[in-house]
Design a protein around this motif. Structure first.
Motif, mmCIF file in Angstrom:
data_model
loop_
_atom_site.group_PDB
_atom_site.id
_atom_site.type_symbol
_atom_site.label_atom_id
_atom_site.label_comp_id
_atom_site.label_asym_id
_atom_site.label_seq_id
_atom_site.Cartn_x
_atom_site.Cartn_y
_atom_site.Cartn_z
ATOM 1 N N MET A 108 -17.700 -55.323 36.243
ATOM 2 C CA MET A 108 -16.107 -56.064 36.561
ATOM 3 C C MET A 108 -15.809 -56.750 35.377
ATOM 4 O O MET A 108 -14.073 -56.395 35.305
ATOM 5 C CB MET A 108 -16.536 -56.173 38.497
ATOM 6 C CG MET A 108 -16.628 -54.975 39.337
ATOM 7 S SD MET A 108 -15.739 -55.339 40.836
ATOM 8 C CE MET A 108 -17.350 -56.615 41.019
ATOM 9 N N ASN A 109 -16.119 -57.549 35.441
ATOM 10 C CA ASN A 109 -16.038 -58.892 34.259
ATOM 11 C C ASN A 109 -15.770 -57.779 32.606
ATOM 12 O O ASN A 109 -14.465 -58.056 32.530
ATOM 13 C CB ASN A 109 -16.707 -59.310 33.909
ATOM 14 C CG ASN A 109 -16.442 -60.723 34.745
ATOM 15 O OD1 ASN A 109 -15.348 -60.777 35.553
ATOM 16 N ND2 ASN A 109 -17.620 -61.151 35.947
ATOM 17 N N TRP A 110 -16.528 -56.801 32.229
ATOM 18 C CA TRP A 110 -16.272 -56.416 31.094
ATOM 19 C C TRP A 110 -14.625 -55.789 31.773
ATOM 20 O O TRP A 110 -13.934 -54.998 30.417
ATOM 21 C CB TRP A 110 -17.256 -55.710 31.098
ATOM 22 C CG TRP A 110 -18.992 -56.383 30.273
ATOM 23 C CD1 TRP A 110 -18.813 -57.219 29.768
ATOM 24 C CD2 TRP A 110 -19.633 -55.335 30.552
ATOM 25 N NE1 TRP A 110 -19.964 -57.660 29.278
ATOM 26 C CE2 TRP A 110 -20.669 -56.774 29.878
ATOM 27 C CE3 TRP A 110 -21.207 -54.629 30.970
ATOM 28 C CZ2 TRP A 110 -21.703 -56.538 29.675
ATOM 29 C CZ3 TRP A 110 -21.393 -54.320 29.834
ATOM 30 C CH2 TRP A 110 -22.895 -55.533 29.903
ATOM 31 N N LYS A 111 -15.036 -54.777 32.107
ATOM 32 C CA LYS A 111 -14.125 -54.089 33.044
ATOM 33 C C LYS A 111 -12.705 -54.895 32.548
ATOM 34 O O LYS A 111 -11.987 -54.055 32.136
ATOM 35 C CB LYS A 111 -13.928 -53.510 34.082
ATOM 36 C CG LYS A 111 -12.773 -51.939 34.020
ATOM 37 C CD LYS A 111 -13.625 -50.420 32.710
ATOM 38 C CE LYS A 111 -12.524 -49.199 32.606
ATOM 39 N NZ LYS A 111 -13.392 -48.709 31.737
ATOM 40 N N SER A 112 -12.941 -55.318 33.415
ATOM 41 C CA SER A 112 -11.130 -56.512 33.209
ATOM 42 C C SER A 112 -10.984 -56.956 32.107
ATOM 43 O O SER A 112 -9.814 -56.801 31.836
ATOM 44 C CB SER A 112 -11.861 -57.906 33.621
ATOM 45 O OG SER A 112 -11.356 -56.884 35.923
ATOM 46 N N ASP A 113 -11.902 -57.611 31.395
ATOM 47 C CA ASP A 113 -11.541 -57.270 29.994
ATOM 48 C C ASP A 113 -11.256 -57.050 29.102
ATOM 49 O O ASP A 113 -10.415 -56.627 28.088
ATOM 50 C CB ASP A 113 -12.669 -58.462 28.987
ATOM 51 C CG ASP A 113 -13.338 -59.734 29.884
ATOM 52 O OD1 ASP A 113 -11.962 -60.075 30.024
ATOM 53 O OD2 ASP A 113 -14.054 -59.653 29.470
ATOM 54 N N GLN A 114 -11.681 -55.554 28.773
ATOM 55 C CA GLN A 114 -11.350 -53.914 28.614
ATOM 56 C C GLN A 114 -9.636 -54.154 28.724
ATOM 57 O O GLN A 114 -8.792 -53.223 28.614
ATOM 58 C CB GLN A 114 -12.121 -53.007 28.801
ATOM 59 C CG GLN A 114 -11.503 -51.457 28.312
ATOM 60 C CD GLN A 114 -12.443 -50.673 28.905
ATOM 61 O OE1 GLN A 114 -13.537 -50.123 29.140
ATOM 62 N NE2 GLN A 114 -11.837 -49.589 28.167
ATOM 63 N N TYR A 115 -9.158 -53.811 30.153
ATOM 64 C CA TYR A 115 -8.308 -53.719 30.870
ATOM 65 C C TYR A 115 -6.807 -54.239 29.899
ATOM 66 O O TYR A 115 -5.667 -54.468 29.423
ATOM 67 C CB TYR A 115 -7.841 -53.985 32.094
ATOM 68 C CG TYR A 115 -8.228 -52.607 33.025
ATOM 69 C CD1 TYR A 115 -8.107 -51.359 32.846
ATOM 70 C CD2 TYR A 115 -8.754 -53.356 33.999
ATOM 71 C CE1 TYR A 115 -8.905 -51.071 34.067
ATOM 72 C CE2 TYR A 115 -9.794 -52.117 34.724
ATOM 73 C CZ TYR A 115 -10.054 -51.203 34.793
ATOM 74 O OH TYR A 115 -10.181 -49.835 35.089
#
Length: 372
Positions: free
Chosen positions: A188-195
């Motif tokens: 989820m943290n990786w995905k937030s950073d990607q967003y």
């Protein structure tokens, strides 16, 4: 024909059993976003979730999960979070869609991932397009042969990068159906950073979406489960994915990777390993969802048809919504369909995301969870 609108928590064991029977009976409904478990989880977190229960002659013939917002504006269940919407019903069910809206207390509803061809909604479909699928029905090796035959250069390049990742960072392996909550937070943290890097809306900045993912991650049954996978190089996590599955289908939801390993294309390596484990677990396909990513096109070996549609009853609210949303939706479709426009828009969003990241540091997912 009788239509009763209830909250998900009002559905009893008999209704849930009937829902599952209807879903299993129609291959086009084989998607976890159409499962009663997903509707129940959404209903526990969002007060605007409703289900229309359709009965004919005393027998339940369909369910229509949806969201009812202010002024009678409707949305498909999960809205922008989900990639499949529609009626869970007997195949031949054909309702008057405006009567369905009236029974639900809705003035209008927009779909962008509607199961194509459902008799109730088919006359209102405005755009039907394929959603890429990894077909695993013949086993993983048969799938790989089709990928290699269709795009040998891309496949060779990815396998070369995988070997390079293994030599330089450690043995490559994938953990399937990981139960660790910390691993989910990493994805989820990786995905937030990607967003944020790409200028998109950060879903996980909303605590209820974090809670939804955590709740679904804990679900385990033959018909429905959250599936967390993580690709490692040695002991280092490099790419992961959290999605949902039925008995036969895994649906892509939140793929992400550590950008420090981007040169190895870890996301695509992960997809191939994930498909291999999915086939080994007895799943027959991975639904990657419609979208403008090139890797989906060469990984796909099949497709499902999804549609956009808008249904409304005459009202001032519906007219205002049309003015605000329909032109934007048409512009979005035009951009997605044109590779040059899509790349230009993607570059613009990434530039915006980089600038925003410098100005607005984001709390971690752990902090978002604590804020609940």
């Amino acid at each position: 024909m009788k239509i009763t609108v209830v909250r998900p928590r009002d559905l009893g064991a008999a209704e849930s059993l009937r829902w599952r029977e209807l879903q299993r009976a129609s291959p086009g409904l084989d998607n976890p976003f159409l499962s009663v478990e997903f509707t129940m989880a959404m209903g526990a977190l969002r007060d605007y979730v409703r289900v229309a229960v359709v009965e004919d002659g005393g027998e339940i013939t369909g369910f229509f999960p949806h969201e009812r917002h202010g002024f009678g504006l409707g949305r498909p269940l999960g809205g922008y979070l989900t990639t499949c919407h529609g009626l869970i019903s007997v195949p031949e069910l054909k309702l008057d869609p405006r009567e369905l809206l009236r029974a639900c207390g809705l003035s209008a509803i927009d779909f962008d991932h509607l199961v194509a061809g459902q008799p109730t909604f088919a006359p209102y479909e405005t755009d039907v397009r394929p959603a890429p699928v990894m077909d695993l029905s013949g086993g993983f090796e048969a799938y790989v042969e089709r990928v290699r035959a269709g795009s040998a250069k891309n496949y060779k390049t990815v396998r070369y990068k995988e070997r390079k990742l293994g030599r330089e960072q450690g043995e490559v392996r994938l953990e399937w159906a990981c139960a660790d909550a910390g691993t989910l937070r990493t994805v989820m943290n990786w995905k937030s950073d990607q967003y944020r890097r790409t200028g998109r809306v950060d879903r996980f900045a909303q605590p209820w979406i974090v809670r939804l993912a955590e709740e679904l991650h804990s679900r385990r049954s033959d018909d429905f489960a959250g599936v967390l996978t993580m690709l490692y190089a040695g002991d280092t996590p490099v790419a992961g994915h959290f999605g949902l599955r039925t008995a036969d289908t895994l649906v892509g939801w939140f793929p992400a990777y550590d950008p420090s390993f981007a040169r190895y294309s870890p996301g695509i390596i992960h997809h191939l390993h994930m498909a291999e484990h999915a086939a080994g677990a007895g799943l027959r396909r991975v639904d990657m969802g419609k979208g403008g990513r090139e890797y989906k096109e060469w990984l796909r070996t099949d497709a499902l048809m999804v549609a956009e549609a808008r249904i409304s009853r005459p009202s001032p609210v519906a007219a205002v919504q049309w003015v605000g949303r329909v032109p934007v939706n048409r512009l979005r479709t035009a951009v997605v369909d044109n590779p040059s426009l899509f790349r230009a828009a993607d570059r613009l969003l990434k530039s915006y995301g980089r600038a925003r990241s410098l100005l607005l540091p984001r709390p971690t997912t752990e902090q978002s969870t604590k804020a609940q």
